[in-house]
Design a protein around this motif. Sequence first.
Motif, PDB file in Angstrom:
ATOM      1  N   GLY A  78       0.821  -1.247  -0.087  1.00 52.61           N
ATOM      2  CA  GLY A  78       0.009   0.092   0.080  1.00 52.61           C
ATOM      3  C   GLY A  78       0.987   1.211  -0.102  1.00 52.61           C
ATOM      4  O   GLY A  78       0.327   2.059  -0.700  1.00 52.61           O
ATOM      5  N   GLY A  79       2.144   1.227   0.711  1.00 46.91           N
ATOM      6  CA  GLY A  79       2.838   2.417   0.688  1.00 46.91           C
ATOM      7  C   GLY A  79       3.384   2.859  -0.697  1.00 46.91           C
ATOM      8  O   GLY A  79       3.400   4.031  -1.003  1.00 46.91           O
ATOM      9  N   PHE A  80       3.905   1.646  -1.324  1.00 47.72           N
ATOM     10  CA  PHE A  80       4.416   2.249  -2.662  1.00 47.72           C
ATOM     11  C   PHE A  80       3.291   2.435  -3.561  1.00 47.72           C
ATOM     12  O   PHE A  80       3.576   3.260  -4.396  1.00 47.72           O
ATOM     13  CB  PHE A  80       5.182   0.898  -3.169  1.00 47.72           C
ATOM     14  CG  PHE A  80       6.689   0.860  -2.692  1.00 47.72           C
ATOM     15  CD1 PHE A  80       7.831   1.579  -3.197  1.00 47.72           C
ATOM     16  CD2 PHE A  80       6.836   0.215  -1.703  1.00 47.72           C
ATOM     17  CE1 PHE A  80       8.802   1.603  -2.949  1.00 47.72           C
ATOM     18  CE2 PHE A  80       8.220   0.062  -1.070  1.00 47.72           C
ATOM     19  CZ  PHE A  80       9.446   0.845  -1.953  1.00 47.72           C
ATOM     20  N   ILE A  81       2.237   2.037  -3.532  1.00 47.73           N
ATOM     21  CA  ILE A  81       0.869   2.497  -4.296  1.00 47.73           C
ATOM     22  C   ILE A  81       0.859   4.008  -3.929  1.00 47.73           C
ATOM     23  O   ILE A  81       0.602   4.629  -4.732  1.00 47.73           O
ATOM     24  CB  ILE A  81      -0.127   1.740  -4.255  1.00 47.73           C
ATOM     25  CG1 ILE A  81      -0.028  -0.007  -4.696  1.00 47.73           C
ATOM     26  CG2 ILE A  81      -1.336   2.195  -4.937  1.00 47.73           C
ATOM     27  CD1 ILE A  81      -0.975  -0.626  -4.431  1.00 47.73           C
ATOM     28  N   LEU A  82       0.712   4.306  -2.601  1.00 46.41           N
ATOM     29  CA  LEU A  82       0.469   5.869  -2.458  1.00 46.41           C
ATOM     30  C   LEU A  82       1.563   6.470  -2.866  1.00 46.41           C
ATOM     31  O   LEU A  82       1.358   7.890  -3.215  1.00 46.41           O
ATOM     32  CB  LEU A  82       0.258   5.606  -0.830  1.00 46.41           C
ATOM     33  CG  LEU A  82      -0.017   7.038  -0.253  1.00 46.41           C
ATOM     34  CD1 LEU A  82      -1.395   7.553  -0.932  1.00 46.41           C
ATOM     35  CD2 LEU A  82      -0.089   7.059   1.228  1.00 46.41           C
ATOM     36  N   LEU A  83       2.695   6.059  -2.639  1.00 51.11           N
ATOM     37  CA  LEU A  83       3.963   7.100  -3.192  1.00 51.11           C
ATOM     38  C   LEU A  83       3.640   7.299  -4.860  1.00 51.11           C
ATOM     39  O   LEU A  83       4.227   8.326  -5.213  1.00 51.11           O
ATOM     40  CB  LEU A  83       5.051   6.390  -2.756  1.00 51.11           C
ATOM     41  CG  LEU A  83       5.576   6.506  -1.230  1.00 51.11           C
ATOM     42  CD1 LEU A  83       6.858   5.512  -1.049  1.00 51.11           C
ATOM     43  CD2 LEU A  83       5.845   7.853  -0.727  1.00 51.11           C
ATOM     44  N   LYS A  84       3.255   6.416  -5.422  1.00 57.12           N
ATOM     45  CA  LYS A  84       3.211   6.354  -6.769  1.00 57.12           C
ATOM     46  C   LYS A  84       2.065   7.237  -7.194  1.00 57.12           C
ATOM     47  O   LYS A  84       2.131   8.043  -8.040  1.00 57.12           O
ATOM     48  CB  LYS A  84       3.120   4.943  -7.310  1.00 57.12           C
ATOM     49  CG  LYS A  84       2.272   4.781  -8.786  1.00 57.12           C
ATOM     50  CD  LYS A  84       3.273   5.527  -9.756  1.00 57.12           C
ATOM     51  CE  LYS A  84       2.657   5.377 -11.157  1.00 57.12           C
ATOM     52  NZ  LYS A  84       1.451   6.174 -11.463  1.00 57.12           N
ATOM     53  N   ARG A  85       1.037   7.260  -6.482  1.00 57.98           N
ATOM     54  CA  ARG A  85      -0.116   8.160  -6.856  1.00 57.98           C
ATOM     55  C   ARG A  85       0.231   9.623  -6.389  1.00 57.98           C
ATOM     56  O   ARG A  85      -0.319  10.419  -7.146  1.00 57.98           O
ATOM     57  CB  ARG A  85      -1.289   7.684  -6.162  1.00 57.98           C
ATOM     58  CG  ARG A  85      -1.770   6.374  -6.357  1.00 57.98           C
ATOM     59  CD  ARG A  85      -3.141   5.775  -6.078  1.00 57.98           C
ATOM     60  NE  ARG A  85      -4.148   7.128  -6.657  1.00 57.98           N
ATOM     61  CZ  ARG A  85      -5.436   7.193  -6.380  1.00 57.98           C
ATOM     62  NH1 ARG A  85      -6.056   6.176  -5.554  1.00 57.98           N
ATOM     63  NH2 ARG A  85      -6.146   8.045  -7.019  1.00 57.98           N
ATOM     64  N   THR A  86       0.933   9.787  -5.348  1.00 63.01           N
ATOM     65  CA  THR A  86       1.423  11.134  -5.151  1.00 63.01           C
ATOM     66  C   THR A  86       2.752  11.662  -5.920  1.00 63.01           C
ATOM     67  O   THR A  86       3.291  12.622  -5.344  1.00 63.01           O
ATOM     68  CB  THR A  86       1.749  11.291  -3.503  1.00 63.01           C
ATOM     69  OG1 THR A  86       2.641  10.165  -3.278  1.00 63.01           O
ATOM     70  CG2 THR A  86       0.351  11.035  -2.819  1.00 63.01           C
ATOM     71  N   ASP A  87       3.088  10.875  -6.619  1.00 65.54           N
ATOM     72  CA  ASP A  87       4.416  11.373  -7.823  1.00 65.54           C
ATOM     73  C   ASP A  87       5.478  11.481  -7.006  1.00 65.54           C
ATOM     74  O   ASP A  87       6.414  12.562  -7.312  1.00 65.54           O
ATOM     75  CB  ASP A  87       4.034  12.486  -8.508  1.00 65.54           C
ATOM     76  CG  ASP A  87       2.966  12.439  -9.556  1.00 65.54           C
ATOM     77  OD1 ASP A  87       2.912  10.993  -9.930  1.00 65.54           O
ATOM     78  OD2 ASP A  87       2.398  13.139  -9.851  1.00 65.54           O
ATOM     79  N   ARG A  88       5.845  10.804  -5.927  1.00 65.23           N
ATOM     80  CA  ARG A  88       7.071  10.931  -4.942  1.00 65.23           C
ATOM     81  C   ARG A  88       7.913  10.000  -5.411  1.00 65.23           C
ATOM     82  O   ARG A  88       9.125  10.351  -5.029  1.00 65.23           O
ATOM     83  CB  ARG A  88       6.590  10.636  -3.411  1.00 65.23           C
ATOM     84  CG  ARG A  88       5.580  11.733  -2.955  1.00 65.23           C
ATOM     85  CD  ARG A  88       5.512  11.320  -1.617  1.00 65.23           C
ATOM     86  NE  ARG A  88       4.506  12.275  -0.835  1.00 65.23           N
ATOM     87  CZ  ARG A  88       4.801  13.314  -0.304  1.00 65.23           C
ATOM     88  NH1 ARG A  88       6.022  13.528  -0.119  1.00 65.23           N
ATOM     89  NH2 ARG A  88       4.053  14.175   0.118  1.00 65.23           N
ATOM     90  N   ILE A  89       7.601   8.770  -6.178  1.00 62.89           N
ATOM     91  CA  ILE A  89       8.842   8.043  -6.868  1.00 62.89           C
ATOM     92  C   ILE A  89       8.266   7.620  -8.421  1.00 62.89           C
ATOM     93  O   ILE A  89       7.197   8.030  -8.688  1.00 62.89           O
ATOM     94  CB  ILE A  89       8.611   6.730  -5.849  1.00 62.89           C
ATOM     95  CG1 ILE A  89       7.362   5.882  -5.995  1.00 62.89           C
ATOM     96  CG2 ILE A  89       9.211   6.858  -4.480  1.00 62.89           C
ATOM     97  CD1 ILE A  89       7.293   4.697  -5.237  1.00 62.89           C
ATOM     98  N   THR A  90       9.218   7.303  -8.825  1.00 58.85           N
ATOM     99  CA  THR A  90       9.012   6.687 -10.370  1.00 58.85           C
ATOM    100  C   THR A  90       8.171   5.572 -10.358  1.00 58.85           C
ATOM    101  O   THR A  90       8.034   4.801  -9.508  1.00 58.85           O
ATOM    102  CB  THR A  90      10.397   6.595 -10.966  1.00 58.85           C
ATOM    103  OG1 THR A  90      10.883   5.342 -10.455  1.00 58.85           O
ATOM    104  CG2 THR A  90      11.055   7.783 -10.786  1.00 58.85           C
ATOM    105  N   ALA A  91       7.594   5.312 -11.618  1.00 58.13           N
ATOM    106  CA  ALA A  91       6.656   4.198 -11.707  1.00 58.13           C
ATOM    107  C   ALA A  91       7.667   2.960 -11.654  1.00 58.13           C
ATOM    108  O   ALA A  91       7.143   1.861 -11.160  1.00 58.13           O
ATOM    109  CB  ALA A  91       5.875   4.267 -12.968  1.00 58.13           C
TER     110      ALA A  91
END
Length: 411
Positions: A78-91
């Motif tokens: 869930g954390g990496f999905i959230l980070l992806k949605r908030t554009d904090r990390i690359t796809a």
Amino acid sequence: MAPCPRQNIVTRRASTTWGPSRGQTSRIGSIRPLSVLLASIVTLTQVPVASAHGTTGSGGLSQGHGVIIAFVGAVILGGFILLKRTDRITATTALYGVFAGIAITALGAVLFEGLSPDPTYTASSMPFPRAWYQPLALLSGLGIMVASFVVGWLRWPSRPRYTFLGILMGLWISYPYLLPGLASDTHPLGYAIVLGTLILVGYVVWKDAGSVIRAVMRDPVARRFGIGVGVVLALFFVSITGYLSFFPEEGFPEEVTVVVLPAIYQLVSWPTLEIAIPHLPFIHIPFFLALSPGQVIVVGMLSALIGLNAALIARHWRVEERAGMTEGTAGSAAIVGTCTCGCCGPLVAKIAVLAAGPSIAAPLYWVFVDSASPLSAVFIVGSFVLFTGSLIYSVQAARQPDQSAAIIPAD
């Protein structure tokens, strides 16, 4: 009743819906992350087990550790999905993190299931007589066949393959009760249903999604993600159903045993290769593996469909990032949700059986976990339809002209 895998060698665990389809009480990315997962299993299983399936010890792992590991994996996922949605990390980074979360969650689920005590229930705790299974199976199977014909005729008249697939799935549910006694265990119709499902699902995917899938698989990141997810979930399926095990159990043979025995797996009897090794070299843990053509077909088909869905999601995320979009992740989340529901149905049933009180657990077992129940066949049939449908839906959505992040040729 034909003996099921591992009953002939050691005491068999309780059945789940991914195991034999009736009349039995058996249960049935990349190289680096997969190696880490396998190494984790080996490392954890070397710890003495306190009390799991008849084994004894002074202390060690319990089902609680499996819950904790699964929870950690879910948080990572869930954390990496959230980070992806908030554009904090690359796809790409998000995909590697999501894969790690899936692998850890699967490991925790396998440990929870493998270290949990096996509940036993008497026939007196059944919520209704087993004689009801036959009419329920026949009525539900017939209902699915009729509904498939009507919906296919009205909604997809130019795609009769959908209608045929629905009719075949209804026949899968009804088959165990169409033929009397043990005749159905080796009848050619049963083998035709299993093999026909593989061929028809493959044809539907090739016909309606083949070109897009080929383009997606040219993306190395999407390809590794899809293959990795498919392999992890294949190991998950065979582990929670008892066809692959590293856990010590009472009655395990004291010497290497290799036999080929007939065992019912999904509708009919298949020759099953069983390998039991009391101590693997260097790591000194038991190893059990059972393989049959039916298991390879069913587990392989489910894992391939899930892996293809995962590859499509991965490619969509990467194309979405290149296009500068941030809104499309919800669509991918919907696909992930449908896959999660189909994968976790049997495990959720087992958790409910273990966690609920006796008055609730026994009816849940007989209705959802008992392999003779028609609802156990509904799980497997529903998974085929769910994963195939979500794959076709995602491909069709990617082809819509208003989707600027449509699946395009890979980099």
